[in-house]
Motif scaffolding. Sequence first.
Motif, PDB file in Angstrom:
ATOM      1  N   GLY A  55      62.843  19.996 -66.759  1.00  0.00           N
ATOM      2  CA  GLY A  55      64.163  19.418 -66.986  1.00  0.00           C
ATOM      3  C   GLY A  55      65.100  20.297 -67.786  1.00  0.00           C
ATOM      4  N   ALA A  56      65.050  21.617 -67.565  1.00  0.00           N
ATOM      5  CA  ALA A  56      65.846  22.553 -68.354  1.00  0.00           C
ATOM      6  C   ALA A  56      67.216  22.839 -67.753  1.00  0.00           C
ATOM      7  N   ARG A  57      67.626  22.077 -66.763  1.00  0.00           N
ATOM      8  CA  ARG A  57      68.870  22.361 -66.047  1.00  0.00           C
ATOM      9  C   ARG A  57      70.088  22.396 -66.961  1.00  0.00           C
ATOM     10  N   GLU A  58      70.241  21.379 -67.807  1.00  0.00           N
ATOM     11  CA  GLU A  58      71.430  21.288 -68.646  1.00  0.00           C
ATOM     12  C   GLU A  58      71.541  22.476 -69.594  1.00  0.00           C
ATOM     13  N   ALA A  59      70.414  22.895 -70.162  1.00  0.00           N
ATOM     14  CA  ALA A  59      70.426  24.017 -71.094  1.00  0.00           C
ATOM     15  C   ALA A  59      70.856  25.304 -70.401  1.00  0.00           C
ATOM     16  N   ILE A  60      70.409  25.477 -69.154  1.00  0.00           N
ATOM     17  CA  ILE A  60      70.759  26.686 -68.405  1.00  0.00           C
ATOM     18  C   ILE A  60      72.251  26.712 -68.083  1.00  0.00           C
ATOM     19  N   ILE A  61      72.772  25.586 -67.669  1.00  0.00           N
ATOM     20  CA  ILE A  61      74.181  25.518 -67.292  1.00  0.00           C
ATOM     21  C   ILE A  61      75.087  25.917 -68.456  1.00  0.00           C
ATOM     22  N   LYS A  62      74.707  25.535 -69.664  1.00  0.00           N
ATOM     23  CA  LYS A  62      75.553  25.808 -70.824  1.00  0.00           C
ATOM     24  C   LYS A  62      75.614  27.291 -71.174  1.00  0.00           C
ATOM     25  N   VAL A  63      74.633  28.077 -70.742  1.00  0.00           N
ATOM     26  CA  VAL A  63      74.599  29.502 -71.069  1.00  0.00           C
ATOM     27  C   VAL A  63      75.671  30.274 -70.314  1.00  0.00           C
ATOM     28  N   PHE A  64      75.979  29.876 -69.099  1.00  0.00           N
ATOM     29  CA  PHE A  64      76.883  30.639 -68.255  1.00  0.00           C
ATOM     30  C   PHE A  64      78.331  30.203 -68.455  1.00  0.00           C
ATOM     31  N   PRO A  65      79.233  31.154 -68.599  1.00  0.00           N
ATOM     32  CA  PRO A  65      80.657  30.824 -68.805  1.00  0.00           C
ATOM     33  C   PRO A  65      81.209  29.975 -67.661  1.00  0.00           C
ATOM     34  N   GLN A  66      81.955  28.957 -68.009  1.00  0.00           N
ATOM     35  CA  GLN A  66      82.513  28.050 -67.020  1.00  0.00           C
ATOM     36  C   GLN A  66      83.360  28.753 -65.964  1.00  0.00           C
ATOM     37  N   PRO A  67      84.267  29.660 -66.346  1.00  0.00           N
ATOM     38  CA  PRO A  67      85.098  30.307 -65.318  1.00  0.00           C
ATOM     39  C   PRO A  67      84.292  31.138 -64.328  1.00  0.00           C
ATOM     40  N   VAL A  68      83.181  31.712 -64.784  1.00  0.00           N
ATOM     41  CA  VAL A  68      82.339  32.494 -63.871  1.00  0.00           C
ATOM     42  C   VAL A  68      81.666  31.569 -62.864  1.00  0.00           C
ATOM     43  N   LYS A  69      81.152  30.440 -63.360  1.00  0.00           N
ATOM     44  CA  LYS A  69      80.519  29.470 -62.454  1.00  0.00           C
ATOM     45  C   LYS A  69      81.503  28.989 -61.393  1.00  0.00           C
ATOM     46  N   MET A  70      82.728  28.736 -61.805  1.00  0.00           N
ATOM     47  CA  MET A  70      83.727  28.204 -60.886  1.00  0.00           C
ATOM     48  C   MET A  70      84.223  29.259 -59.894  1.00  0.00           C
ATOM     49  N   ALA A  71      84.047  30.537 -60.240  1.00  0.00           N
ATOM     50  CA  ALA A  71      84.598  31.618 -59.413  1.00  0.00           C
ATOM     51  C   ALA A  71      83.605  32.183 -58.409  1.00  0.00           C
ATOM     52  N   VAL A  72      82.312  31.956 -58.622  1.00  0.00           N
ATOM     53  CA  VAL A  72      81.290  32.569 -57.776  1.00  0.00           C
ATOM     54  C   VAL A  72      81.480  32.198 -56.303  1.00  0.00           C
ATOM     55  N   GLY A  73      81.728  30.929 -56.014  1.00  0.00           N
ATOM     56  CA  GLY A  73      81.876  30.493 -54.631  1.00  0.00           C
ATOM     57  C   GLY A  73      83.004  31.202 -53.908  1.00  0.00           C
TER      58      GLY A  73
END
Length: 468
Positions: A137-155
């Motif tokens: 159940g480590a999903r939430e912890a992983i998500i917080k490590v990556f910058p939000q704008p990078v996550k939103m831009a990958v697609g």
Amino acid sequence: MGLVESLSNYFDVHKHGSSVGTEIIAGITTFLTMSYIVVVNPAIMTGIPDAKPGVIISGFAPGQVQSMLAVVTILAAAIATLVMAFYANRPFAQAPGLGLNAFFAFTVIGALGVSWQTALAAVFVEGLIFIALTAVGAREAIIKVFPQPVKMAVGTGIGLFLTIIGLQAMGIVVNDPATLLTLGNLASNPVAIVSIVGLFLTFALYAAGIPGSIIIGIAATTIIGWALTTFGVVSPEAGLVAGSSAATYDITPLAGAFISGFGGIEAFSFALIVFTFFFVDFFDTAGTLVGVGQAANFLDEDGNLPDIDKPLMADAIGTTAGAMLGTSTVTTYIESATGVEEGGRTGLTALVVAVLFIASLALIPLATAVPLYASHIALVVIGVVMLQNVIDIEWDNITHTIPAGMTILIMPFTYSIAYGIAAGIVSYPLVKVAAGEYDDISAGQWALSAAFFVYFIVRTSGMLQATI
């Protein structure tokens, strides 16, 4: 108890406000919208266009390798989607992902010079990591490590990357010594003209909401191309792979090949490849699950998908199984939304998709007869659709604009998804510090930025050779 009633009870169809008939129609719809991957994935994995060094197996013609990969694509999709059906009971379908297969072939194998066996080993390791992290159940912890704008831009970055690959294969975009890329000489290139007709036909069908629009567009373009070949307008070799008629169902050279990929690896480069596979797969899957879940009204009041770990586990198992069979990372398909729109609400929809994938094994010889310019229509259509992800980026916030922009632009310009992600991660803490927003940067983000900064220096200086 009849089969229909048994299926209804097992998947709790009526509890979810659906019916067996609706679930079957939804499954057929989803399969039609994503079945193009059976044709496209083998073409990408073999490093086409531009004769990139993709999956090459000694003693087998490229067409035979493509037919092997078509079989593996189907099997990996079926396995992952069956797990989704019976374990997660969600109407989500899975298959080797576009973008991830391009990273596999064009960046890992083509640019880094890594063997395809080692690339499969990296996918296998990524799958195991995904399984372990999902299990705890480590999903939430992983998500917080990556910058939000990078996550939103990958697609969006991947969308541009896929579009360029597709346009090159179709002869619409060509190399140019002065501008690097330019518009091809369309008037003198029948393949480009056929491709344009097929592309806009597919766009029209897609916009009209026709189920299977992409596969219909590919089929129509193939028929037009072969008709023009008969009349001597298009060369018989145009867009085809040598030996494509010699289809084979024997996947022995691919299955288990990942094991030999662990020999003589260079740890840092291998870790980077694993990280990139994991990053793109993790957030692409999470985003797709939430997006399709929203369309199905699955989300809770906080906008989260209940029991998301189950579909994530299906994705992880599919990726691991796919690597063992011989294909790139398996991910959840956004095309699942088409089945949801038809009323699919349970794993029965996914079961229908899996059964149809297995049934499509009979069509493998046809898959190897599709010209590359026809199959790559899918890349352009999906690439364009993926551009809509830019609306989720905070463009009025410069500390988001810069890392997001770097992520999006670096991917197609360097022909590398990994470099795009790295550029975004490195730039994020820098612009945050410059803006005086120190508190927005976590220790994990600093560590990621530093690691990628060192990698860029080592990589561009030639100190690191792709020897794994």
